[in-house]
Design a protein around this motif. Structure first.
Motif, PDB file in Angstrom:
ATOM      1  N   THR A 117      -8.011  -2.245   9.625  1.00 32.55           N
ATOM      2  CA  THR A 117      -7.432  -3.544   9.992  1.00 32.55           C
ATOM      3  C   THR A 117      -8.504  -4.624   9.893  1.00 32.55           C
ATOM      4  OG1 THR A 117      -7.912  -3.150  12.333  1.00 32.55           O
ATOM      5  CG2 THR A 117      -5.721  -2.516  11.516  1.00 32.55           C
ATOM      6  N   ILE A 118      -8.041  -5.838   9.644  1.00 37.31           N
ATOM      7  CA  ILE A 118      -8.939  -6.989   9.588  1.00 37.31           C
ATOM      8  C   ILE A 118      -9.278  -7.399  11.019  1.00 37.31           C
ATOM      9  CG2 ILE A 118      -7.069  -8.668   9.488  1.00 37.31           C
ATOM     10  CD1 ILE A 118     -10.259  -8.885   7.416  1.00 37.31           C
ATOM     11  N   GLN A 119     -10.546  -7.735  11.254  1.00 35.99           N
ATOM     12  CA  GLN A 119     -11.016  -7.994  12.611  1.00 35.99           C
ATOM     13  C   GLN A 119     -11.219  -9.485  12.912  1.00 35.99           C
ATOM     14  OE1 GLN A 119     -11.176  -5.492  14.756  1.00 35.99           O
ATOM     15  NE2 GLN A 119     -10.617  -4.040  13.126  1.00 35.99           N
ATOM     16  N   PHE A 120     -10.758 -10.346  12.025  1.00 34.61           N
ATOM     17  CA  PHE A 120     -10.987 -11.787  12.237  1.00 34.61           C
ATOM     18  C   PHE A 120      -9.916 -12.549  11.464  1.00 34.61           C
ATOM     19  CE2 PHE A 120     -13.375 -10.294   8.625  1.00 34.61           C
ATOM     20  CZ  PHE A 120     -13.079 -11.200   7.632  1.00 34.61           C
ATOM     21  N   GLY A 121      -9.878 -13.841  11.683  1.00 34.47           N
ATOM     22  CA  GLY A 121      -8.975 -14.703  10.936  1.00 34.47           C
ATOM     23  C   GLY A 121      -7.563 -14.729  11.463  1.00 34.47           C
ATOM     24  N   GLN A 122      -6.702 -15.408  10.706  1.00 31.41           N
ATOM     25  CA  GLN A 122      -5.317 -15.605  11.146  1.00 31.41           C
ATOM     26  C   GLN A 122      -4.478 -14.335  11.030  1.00 31.41           C
ATOM     27  OE1 GLN A 122      -3.315 -18.403   8.597  1.00 31.41           O
ATOM     28  NE2 GLN A 122      -4.278 -17.619   6.729  1.00 31.41           N
ATOM     29  N   TYR A 123      -4.933 -13.372  10.209  1.00 34.49           N
ATOM     30  CA  TYR A 123      -4.204 -12.110  10.059  1.00 34.49           C
ATOM     31  C   TYR A 123      -4.931 -10.973  10.788  1.00 34.49           C
ATOM     32  CZ  TYR A 123      -1.700 -14.645   6.411  1.00 34.49           C
ATOM     33  OH  TYR A 123      -0.955 -15.561   5.721  1.00 34.49           O
ATOM     34  N   ARG A 124      -5.584 -11.313  11.822  1.00 34.36           N
ATOM     35  CA  ARG A 124      -6.315 -10.305  12.592  1.00 34.36           C
ATOM     36  C   ARG A 124      -5.361  -9.230  13.114  1.00 34.36           C
ATOM     37  NH1 ARG A 124     -10.299 -11.632  17.756  1.00 34.36           N
ATOM     38  NH2 ARG A 124     -10.993  -9.468  18.112  1.00 34.36           N
ATOM     39  N   GLY A 125      -5.743  -7.972  12.891  1.00 34.34           N
ATOM     40  CA  GLY A 125      -4.928  -6.839  13.309  1.00 34.34           C
ATOM     41  C   GLY A 125      -4.079  -6.250  12.203  1.00 34.34           C
ATOM     42  N   GLN A 126      -3.963  -6.927  11.061  1.00 35.79           N
ATOM     43  CA  GLN A 126      -3.189  -6.412   9.935  1.00 35.79           C
ATOM     44  C   GLN A 126      -4.050  -5.457   9.093  1.00 35.79           C
ATOM     45  OE1 GLN A 126      -0.019  -6.836   9.545  1.00 35.79           O
ATOM     46  NE2 GLN A 126       0.311  -8.510  11.004  1.00 35.79           N
ATOM     47  N   THR A 127      -3.407  -4.489   8.487  1.00 37.74           N
ATOM     48  CA  THR A 127      -4.123  -3.498   7.671  1.00 37.74           C
ATOM     49  C   THR A 127      -4.493  -4.087   6.322  1.00 37.74           C
ATOM     50  OG1 THR A 127      -2.052  -2.625   6.767  1.00 37.74           O
ATOM     51  CG2 THR A 127      -2.886  -1.618   8.804  1.00 37.74           C
ATOM     52  N   PHE A 128      -5.471  -3.424   5.674  1.00 40.00           N
ATOM     53  CA  PHE A 128      -5.882  -3.891   4.345  1.00 40.00           C
ATOM     54  C   PHE A 128      -4.726  -3.791   3.346  1.00 40.00           C
ATOM     55  CE2 PHE A 128     -10.618  -2.711   5.141  1.00 40.00           C
ATOM     56  CZ  PHE A 128     -10.692  -3.751   6.046  1.00 40.00           C
ATOM     57  N   LYS A 129      -3.938  -2.758   3.466  1.00 40.26           N
ATOM     58  CA  LYS A 129      -2.790  -2.588   2.562  1.00 40.26           C
ATOM     59  C   LYS A 129      -1.800  -3.727   2.736  1.00 40.26           C
ATOM     60  CE  LYS A 129       0.855   0.661   1.285  1.00 40.26           C
ATOM     61  NZ  LYS A 129       1.483   1.988   1.581  1.00 40.26           N
ATOM     62  N   TRP A 130      -1.569  -4.129   3.952  1.00 40.36           N
ATOM     63  CA  TRP A 130      -0.630  -5.233   4.204  1.00 40.36           C
ATOM     64  C   TRP A 130      -1.175  -6.538   3.639  1.00 40.36           C
ATOM     65  CZ3 TRP A 130      -0.521  -9.962   6.492  1.00 40.36           C
ATOM     66  CH2 TRP A 130       0.736 -10.504   6.792  1.00 40.36           C
ATOM     67  N   LEU A 131      -2.477  -6.757   3.746  1.00 40.53           N
ATOM     68  CA  LEU A 131      -3.065  -7.979   3.214  1.00 40.53           C
ATOM     69  C   LEU A 131      -2.891  -8.077   1.709  1.00 40.53           C
ATOM     70  CD1 LEU A 131      -6.414  -8.216   5.249  1.00 40.53           C
ATOM     71  CD2 LEU A 131      -4.421  -9.703   5.445  1.00 40.53           C
ATOM     72  N   LEU A 132      -3.127  -6.984   0.989  1.00 43.23           N
ATOM     73  CA  LEU A 132      -2.996  -7.030  -0.473  1.00 43.23           C
ATOM     74  C   LEU A 132      -1.549  -7.132  -0.921  1.00 43.23           C
ATOM     75  CD1 LEU A 132      -6.004  -6.162  -0.331  1.00 43.23           C
ATOM     76  CD2 LEU A 132      -5.570  -4.737  -2.333  1.00 43.23           C
ATOM     77  N   GLU A 133      -0.620  -6.830  -0.058  1.00 42.93           N
ATOM     78  CA  GLU A 133       0.797  -6.907  -0.413  1.00 42.93           C
ATOM     79  C   GLU A 133       1.446  -8.227  -0.009  1.00 42.93           C
ATOM     80  OE1 GLU A 133       2.597  -3.548   1.401  1.00 42.93           O
ATOM     81  OE2 GLU A 133       1.876  -2.107  -0.112  1.00 42.93           O
ATOM     82  N   ASN A 134       0.924  -8.865   1.041  1.00 45.91           N
ATOM     83  CA  ASN A 134       1.595 -10.034   1.602  1.00 45.91           C
ATOM     84  C   ASN A 134       0.746 -11.303   1.624  1.00 45.91           C
ATOM     85  OD1 ASN A 134       4.209  -8.715   2.870  1.00 45.91           O
ATOM     86  ND2 ASN A 134       2.494  -7.391   3.446  1.00 45.91           N
ATOM     87  N   ALA A 135      -0.563 -11.191   1.519  1.00 50.65           N
ATOM     88  CA  ALA A 135      -1.445 -12.374   1.556  1.00 50.65           C
ATOM     89  C   ALA A 135      -2.519 -12.217   0.490  1.00 50.65           C
ATOM     90  CB  ALA A 135      -2.064 -12.539   2.939  1.00 50.65           C
ATOM     91  N   VAL A 136      -2.089 -12.249  -0.764  1.00 53.61           N
ATOM     92  CA  VAL A 136      -3.015 -12.013  -1.872  1.00 53.61           C
ATOM     93  C   VAL A 136      -4.016 -13.160  -1.993  1.00 53.61           C
ATOM     94  CG1 VAL A 136      -3.197 -11.616  -4.355  1.00 53.61           C
ATOM     95  CG2 VAL A 136      -1.272 -10.672  -3.070  1.00 53.61           C
ATOM     96  N   GLY A 137      -3.545 -14.399  -1.894  1.00 55.98           N
ATOM     97  CA  GLY A 137      -4.443 -15.541  -2.028  1.00 55.98           C
ATOM     98  C   GLY A 137      -5.486 -15.588  -0.937  1.00 55.98           C
ATOM     99  N   TYR A 138      -5.067 -15.335   0.288  1.00 54.33           N
ATOM    100  CA  TYR A 138      -6.010 -15.337   1.411  1.00 54.33           C
ATOM    101  C   TYR A 138      -7.039 -14.218   1.256  1.00 54.33           C
ATOM    102  CZ  TYR A 138      -7.697 -14.974   6.226  1.00 54.33           C
ATOM    103  OH  TYR A 138      -8.491 -14.901   7.359  1.00 54.33           O
ATOM    104  N   THR A 139      -6.594 -13.049   0.850  1.00 52.39           N
ATOM    105  CA  THR A 139      -7.503 -11.923   0.682  1.00 52.39           C
ATOM    106  C   THR A 139      -8.471 -12.164  -0.469  1.00 52.39           C
ATOM    107  OG1 THR A 139      -5.684 -10.512   1.432  1.00 52.39           O
ATOM    108  CG2 THR A 139      -7.603  -9.418   0.475  1.00 52.39           C
ATOM    109  N   ALA A 140      -7.990 -12.772  -1.557  1.00 54.40           N
ATOM    110  CA  ALA A 140      -8.875 -13.088  -2.686  1.00 54.40           C
ATOM    111  C   ALA A 140      -9.935 -14.091  -2.258  1.00 54.40           C
ATOM    112  CB  ALA A 140      -8.064 -13.636  -3.846  1.00 54.40           C
TER     113      ALA A 140
END
Length: 239
Positions: free
Chosen positions: A8-31
């Motif tokens: 899970t991400i430990q900071f930012g607005q998506y704190r607590g979300q998994t890495f898999k969820w980030l690449l599926e739902n917040a591609v721009g933010y993760t990039a």
């Protein structure tokens, strides 16, 4: 990779979300996160192993397993570099489009392209309205500014061409008048009558051969008739 996907991400607005969820739902933010972390690693000599840095390292290692996401990170870096190049005045066309099928094209190359598909895409953007602060709004503003500059340049060129032709036309008219005047003078010299000593010749004014008849002033006269009806002997009666 299966284990990293559950991190899970430990900071930012998506704190607590998994890495898999980030690449599926917040591609721009993760990039953006991965690109900024790579820049920090390139420009920083000593890297401190803080929990946040370790979390970013795990996210970067997990994202490298997906080629499409790697392309997205490269595009994001190119977008940031193009934005820096477009900051000086007059260099707005160096910015990338940033959306659509021509997102990797610069605004200048898209506007000046002779390709029919790109020309139709520019015409499509001319008719569009967008939300403020988006890449589409920046592209529409650039296209409108180039259109206004082109119209102003065309109007200035037309005025300059018109101003350059006026003196030439005036010179031609003056030359024709001078040639006509010389011809008239030559004709008068040829038909000049020999002058007597002590006399000056003045050419007669031009007169037309046909007389201008005014029916109101020149009335038709009746022919003269002799007084034959009078007798030769006149008798005077006296009362």
């Amino acid at each position: 990779m299966l284990v990293l996907s559950r991190y899970t991400i430990q900071f930012g607005q998506y704190r607590g979300q998994t890495f898999k969820w980030l690449l599926e739902n917040a591609v721009g933010y993760t990039a953006y996160l991965v690109d900024s972390h790579q820049k920090e690693q390139e420009h920083t000599a000593c890297q401190s192993m803080t929990p946040m840095m370790a979390n970013k390292d795990d996210l970067t290692r997990y994202s490298r397993a997906f080629p499409d996401f790697v392309k997205e990170v490269r595009f994001h870096r190119g977008l940031e570099e193009a934005k820096v190049r477009s900051l000086p005045p007059g260099q707005e066309g160096q910015d990338l489009v940033g959306f659509g099928k021509y997102q990797s094209e610069t605004l200048q190359s898209l506007y000046e392209s002779k390709d029919e598909d790109k020309i139709s895409y520019v015409n499509f953007l001319r008719r569009m309205t967008s939300d403020p602060g988006t890449k589409m709004e920046a592209a529409i503003k650039y296209i409108c500014s180039r259109d206004q500059a082109g119209n102003a340049a065309a109007a200035a060129a037309t005025m300059a061409a018109t101003a350059s032709t006026r003196p030439a036309r005036k010179t031609t008219i003056m030359a024709r008048r001078a040639a006509s005047k010389k011809l008239v003078q030559a004709t008068r010299v040829q038909h000049k009558r020999p002058s007597r000593p002590g006399m000056t010749y003045r050419p007669a004014p031009f007169r037309s051969n046909c007389r201008q008849r005014n029916p109101k002033r020149r009335q038709r006269r009746t022919p003269f008739r002799p007084l034959s009806f009078l007798s030769s002997e006149v008798t005077i009666s006296k009362e």
